[in-house]
Design a protein around this motif. Structure first.
Motif, PDB file in Angstrom:
ATOM      1  N   GLU A  75     -14.527   3.798 -10.441  1.00  0.00           N
ATOM      2  CA  GLU A  75     -13.514   3.825 -11.504  1.00  0.00           C
ATOM      3  C   GLU A  75     -13.017   5.246 -11.725  1.00  0.00           C
ATOM      4  O   GLU A  75     -11.818   5.471 -11.885  1.00  0.00           O
ATOM      5  CB  GLU A  75     -14.106   3.269 -12.798  1.00  0.00           C
ATOM      6  N   MET A  76     -13.937   6.205 -11.737  1.00  0.00           N
ATOM      7  CA  MET A  76     -13.547   7.606 -11.919  1.00  0.00           C
ATOM      8  C   MET A  76     -12.583   8.053 -10.822  1.00  0.00           C
ATOM      9  O   MET A  76     -11.512   8.624 -11.100  1.00  0.00           O
ATOM     10  CB  MET A  76     -14.788   8.503 -11.906  1.00  0.00           C
ATOM     11  N   TRP A  77     -12.951   7.777  -9.572  1.00  0.00           N
ATOM     12  CA  TRP A  77     -12.113   8.229  -8.466  1.00  0.00           C
ATOM     13  C   TRP A  77     -10.795   7.469  -8.409  1.00  0.00           C
ATOM     14  O   TRP A  77      -9.740   8.053  -8.098  1.00  0.00           O
ATOM     15  CB  TRP A  77     -12.853   8.132  -7.142  1.00  0.00           C
ATOM     16  N   ASN A  78     -10.811   6.200  -8.730  1.00  0.00           N
ATOM     17  CA  ASN A  78      -9.551   5.455  -8.722  1.00  0.00           C
ATOM     18  C   ASN A  78      -8.612   5.977  -9.798  1.00  0.00           C
ATOM     19  O   ASN A  78      -7.405   6.100  -9.575  1.00  0.00           O
ATOM     20  CB  ASN A  78      -9.806   3.962  -8.913  1.00  0.00           C
ATOM     21  N   ARG A  79      -9.158   6.293 -10.972  1.00  0.00           N
ATOM     22  CA  ARG A  79      -8.317   6.855 -12.037  1.00  0.00           C
ATOM     23  C   ARG A  79      -7.744   8.203 -11.612  1.00  0.00           C
ATOM     24  O   ARG A  79      -6.590   8.519 -11.918  1.00  0.00           O
ATOM     25  CB  ARG A  79      -9.129   6.998 -13.321  1.00  0.00           C
ATOM     26  N   ARG A  80      -8.539   8.993 -10.931  1.00  0.00           N
ATOM     27  CA  ARG A  80      -8.024  10.274 -10.435  1.00  0.00           C
ATOM     28  C   ARG A  80      -6.870  10.048  -9.466  1.00  0.00           C
ATOM     29  O   ARG A  80      -5.868  10.773  -9.508  1.00  0.00           O
ATOM     30  CB  ARG A  80      -9.144  11.054  -9.741  1.00  0.00           C
ATOM     31  N   MET A  81      -7.010   9.071  -8.597  1.00  0.00           N
ATOM     32  CA  MET A  81      -5.935   8.781  -7.648  1.00  0.00           C
ATOM     33  C   MET A  81      -4.689   8.272  -8.372  1.00  0.00           C
ATOM     34  O   MET A  81      -3.556   8.584  -7.979  1.00  0.00           O
ATOM     35  CB  MET A  81      -6.391   7.752  -6.609  1.00  0.00           C
ATOM     36  N   GLU A  82      -4.885   7.510  -9.424  1.00  0.00           N
ATOM     37  CA  GLU A  82      -3.742   7.003 -10.195  1.00  0.00           C
ATOM     38  C   GLU A  82      -3.050   8.117 -10.967  1.00  0.00           C
ATOM     39  O   GLU A  82      -1.821   8.273 -10.889  1.00  0.00           O
ATOM     40  CB  GLU A  82      -4.206   5.921 -11.169  1.00  0.00           C
ATOM     41  N   LEU A  83      -3.832   8.879 -11.730  1.00  0.00           N
ATOM     42  CA  LEU A  83      -3.260   9.847 -12.669  1.00  0.00           C
ATOM     43  C   LEU A  83      -2.784  11.124 -12.008  1.00  0.00           C
ATOM     44  O   LEU A  83      -1.807  11.733 -12.460  1.00  0.00           O
ATOM     45  CB  LEU A  83      -4.282  10.188 -13.756  1.00  0.00           C
ATOM     46  N   HIS A  84      -3.461  11.553 -10.945  1.00  0.00           N
ATOM     47  CA  HIS A  84      -3.166  12.854 -10.353  1.00  0.00           C
ATOM     48  C   HIS A  84      -2.484  12.767  -8.992  1.00  0.00           C
ATOM     49  O   HIS A  84      -2.161  13.804  -8.403  1.00  0.00           O
ATOM     50  CB  HIS A  84      -4.451  13.669 -10.238  1.00  0.00           C
ATOM     51  N   LEU A  85      -2.266  11.539  -8.499  1.00  0.00           N
ATOM     52  CA  LEU A  85      -1.574  11.387  -7.222  1.00  0.00           C
ATOM     53  C   LEU A  85      -0.461  10.352  -7.305  1.00  0.00           C
ATOM     54  O   LEU A  85       0.716  10.691  -7.154  1.00  0.00           O
ATOM     55  CB  LEU A  85      -2.577  11.007  -6.125  1.00  0.00           C
ATOM     56  N   LEU A  86      -0.801   9.104  -7.567  1.00  0.00           N
ATOM     57  CA  LEU A  86       0.215   8.054  -7.576  1.00  0.00           C
ATOM     58  C   LEU A  86       1.255   8.276  -8.669  1.00  0.00           C
ATOM     59  O   LEU A  86       2.461   8.173  -8.416  1.00  0.00           O
ATOM     60  CB  LEU A  86      -0.449   6.688  -7.737  1.00  0.00           C
ATOM     61  N   LEU A  87       0.807   8.563  -9.880  1.00  0.00           N
ATOM     62  CA  LEU A  87       1.761   8.771 -10.970  1.00  0.00           C
ATOM     63  C   LEU A  87       2.659   9.985 -10.742  1.00  0.00           C
ATOM     64  O   LEU A  87       3.885   9.881 -10.925  1.00  0.00           O
ATOM     65  CB  LEU A  87       1.024   8.875 -12.308  1.00  0.00           C
ATOM     66  N   PRO A  88       2.130  11.147 -10.345  1.00  0.00           N
ATOM     67  CA  PRO A  88       3.029  12.265 -10.044  1.00  0.00           C
ATOM     68  C   PRO A  88       4.040  11.960  -8.946  1.00  0.00           C
ATOM     69  O   PRO A  88       5.203  12.351  -9.042  1.00  0.00           O
ATOM     70  CB  PRO A  88       2.068  13.388  -9.631  1.00  0.00           C
ATOM     71  N   VAL A  89       3.605  11.258  -7.894  1.00  0.00           N
ATOM     72  CA  VAL A  89       4.547  10.885  -6.836  1.00  0.00           C
ATOM     73  C   VAL A  89       5.651   9.994  -7.399  1.00  0.00           C
ATOM     74  O   VAL A  89       6.840  10.193  -7.119  1.00  0.00           O
ATOM     75  CB  VAL A  89       3.818  10.180  -5.672  1.00  0.00           C
ATOM     76  N   ALA A  90       5.265   9.011  -8.203  1.00  0.00           N
ATOM     77  CA  ALA A  90       6.250   8.103  -8.788  1.00  0.00           C
ATOM     78  C   ALA A  90       7.225   8.840  -9.695  1.00  0.00           C
ATOM     79  O   ALA A  90       8.438   8.593  -9.662  1.00  0.00           O
ATOM     80  CB  ALA A  90       5.540   6.997  -9.554  1.00  0.00           C
ATOM     81  N   MET A  91       6.715   9.758 -10.506  1.00  0.00           N
ATOM     82  CA  MET A  91       7.589  10.517 -11.406  1.00  0.00           C
ATOM     83  C   MET A  91       8.495  11.475 -10.629  1.00  0.00           C
ATOM     84  O   MET A  91       9.665  11.674 -10.986  1.00  0.00           O
ATOM     85  CB  MET A  91       6.746  11.278 -12.430  1.00  0.00           C
ATOM     86  N   ALA A  92       7.969  12.061  -9.572  1.00  0.00           N
ATOM     87  CA  ALA A  92       8.810  12.928  -8.738  1.00  0.00           C
ATOM     88  C   ALA A  92       9.946  12.121  -8.127  1.00  0.00           C
ATOM     89  O   ALA A  92      11.105  12.573  -8.107  1.00  0.00           O
ATOM     90  CB  ALA A  92       7.968  13.580  -7.646  1.00  0.00           C
ATOM     91  N   PHE A  93       9.631  10.933  -7.649  1.00  0.00           N
ATOM     92  CA  PHE A  93      10.660  10.062  -7.079  1.00  0.00           C
ATOM     93  C   PHE A  93      11.722   9.721  -8.114  1.00  0.00           C
ATOM     94  O   PHE A  93      12.931   9.876  -7.864  1.00  0.00           O
ATOM     95  CB  PHE A  93      10.005   8.789  -6.546  1.00  0.00           C
ATOM     96  N   ARG A  94      11.308   9.283  -9.274  1.00  0.00           N
ATOM     97  CA  ARG A  94      12.264   8.829 -10.279  1.00  0.00           C
ATOM     98  C   ARG A  94      13.136   9.974 -10.803  1.00  0.00           C
ATOM     99  O   ARG A  94      14.333   9.786 -11.052  1.00  0.00           O
ATOM    100  CB  ARG A  94      11.528   8.153 -11.425  1.00  0.00           C
ATOM    101  N   HIS A  95      12.541  11.157 -10.946  1.00  0.00           N
ATOM    102  CA  HIS A  95      13.274  12.249 -11.594  1.00  0.00           C
ATOM    103  C   HIS A  95      13.990  13.182 -10.620  1.00  0.00           C
ATOM    104  O   HIS A  95      14.889  13.920 -11.046  1.00  0.00           O
ATOM    105  CB  HIS A  95      12.326  13.036 -12.500  1.00  0.00           C
ATOM    106  N   THR A  96      13.629  13.161  -9.350  1.00  0.00           N
ATOM    107  CA  THR A  96      14.376  13.983  -8.395  1.00  0.00           C
ATOM    108  C   THR A  96      15.468  13.194  -7.688  1.00  0.00           C
ATOM    109  O   THR A  96      16.468  13.767  -7.264  1.00  0.00           O
ATOM    110  CB  THR A  96      13.451  14.629  -7.337  1.00  0.00           C
ATOM    111  N   THR A  97      15.263  11.889  -7.559  1.00  0.00           N
ATOM    112  CA  THR A  97      16.282  11.071  -6.880  1.00  0.00           C
ATOM    113  C   THR A  97      17.243  10.400  -7.855  1.00  0.00           C
ATOM    114  O   THR A  97      18.342  10.016  -7.462  1.00  0.00           O
ATOM    115  CB  THR A  97      15.625   9.964  -6.032  1.00  0.00           C
ATOM    116  N   GLY A  98      16.818  10.229  -9.107  1.00  0.00           N
ATOM    117  CA  GLY A  98      17.660   9.522 -10.076  1.00  0.00           C
ATOM    118  C   GLY A  98      17.847   8.059  -9.739  1.00  0.00           C
ATOM    119  O   GLY A  98      18.855   7.448 -10.113  1.00  0.00           O
TER     120      GLY A  98
END
Length: 204
Positions: free
Chosen positions: A97-120
């Motif tokens: 659970e700890m490692w999955n949360r790290r992958m969600e919060l510090h990898l998947l979510l930043p990638v998703a936000m970068a996509f949404r906010h740099t590509t519009g």
């Protein structure tokens, strides 16, 4: 049962990989593809199934629905416990659970936000902040570096065994192509990526 998903999105892919690892055939479900760009997930009909508007959604035969990819995975972990992908002891469950949360919060979510906010890509329905997107891309890049160091001593994200943390990381790293982020010269991350990508479930 029925699954609402979007083929190209990372969270539905996490669920597909999870089901494949469990040996659960997608052919056993009715599958409905939603076009997120067209706003299918924002319709009033879909929001009765998931008011948050996200995919995937699992609809049971009696009509009630379960959303959030990890919640759906937990349902299938409980109903199909072998092989365990979320741990088989109190310690292993907590560690995964700890490692999955790290992958969600510090990898998947930043990638998703970068996509949404740099590509519009969704600028017709949300405010876009390119500087924030660029910052999130830097965060994801740092996580790539962290994982390369971490995997120098570990065969998988959460230890010796393949788990849901590896699934989340794989989905995030593959999706990172949309922001032109690649593994590049990170040998330990690359070796892990080659191993997990070779699993039949990665093609789900």
């Amino acid at each position: 049962m029925k699954i609402y998903e979007t083929r190209q999105a990372p969270n539905p892919r996490r669920l597909r990989i999870f089901l494949a690892e469990k040996g659960i055939d997608l052919a056993d479900f009715e599958i409905e593809q939603l076009d997120l760009a067209a706003g299918d997930n924002l319709s009033e009909t879909f929001k009765t199934k998931n008011p948050m508007g996200g995919v995937p959604v699992l609809e049971f035969d009696d009509g009630h629905c379960l959303s959030e990819s990890m919640a759906i995975c937990r349902y299938f972990e409980a109903t199909h416990p072998d092989p365990p992908l979320m741990g088989d002891s109190a310690e292993s469950q907590a560690m995964i659970e700890m490692w999955n949360r790290r992958m969600e919060l510090h990898l998947l979510l930043p990638v998703a936000m970068a996509f949404r906010h740099t590509t519009g890509h969704f600028s017709d329905r949300e405010a876009v902040f390119p500087d924030y997107g660029a910052d999130r891309a830097k965060t994801a890049t740092k996580m790539f570096d962290f994982l390369d160091r971490h995997l120098a001593d570990e065969s998988h994200i959460a230890g010796d065994d393949y788990t849901v943390a590896d699934i989340t990381a794989l989905a995030a790293i593959d999706f990172a192509r949309v922001i032109d982020l690649r593994i590049g010269d990170r040998p330990h991350l690359a070796a892990w990526y080659e191993r997990v990508s070779a699993r039949p479930s990665a093609k789900a």
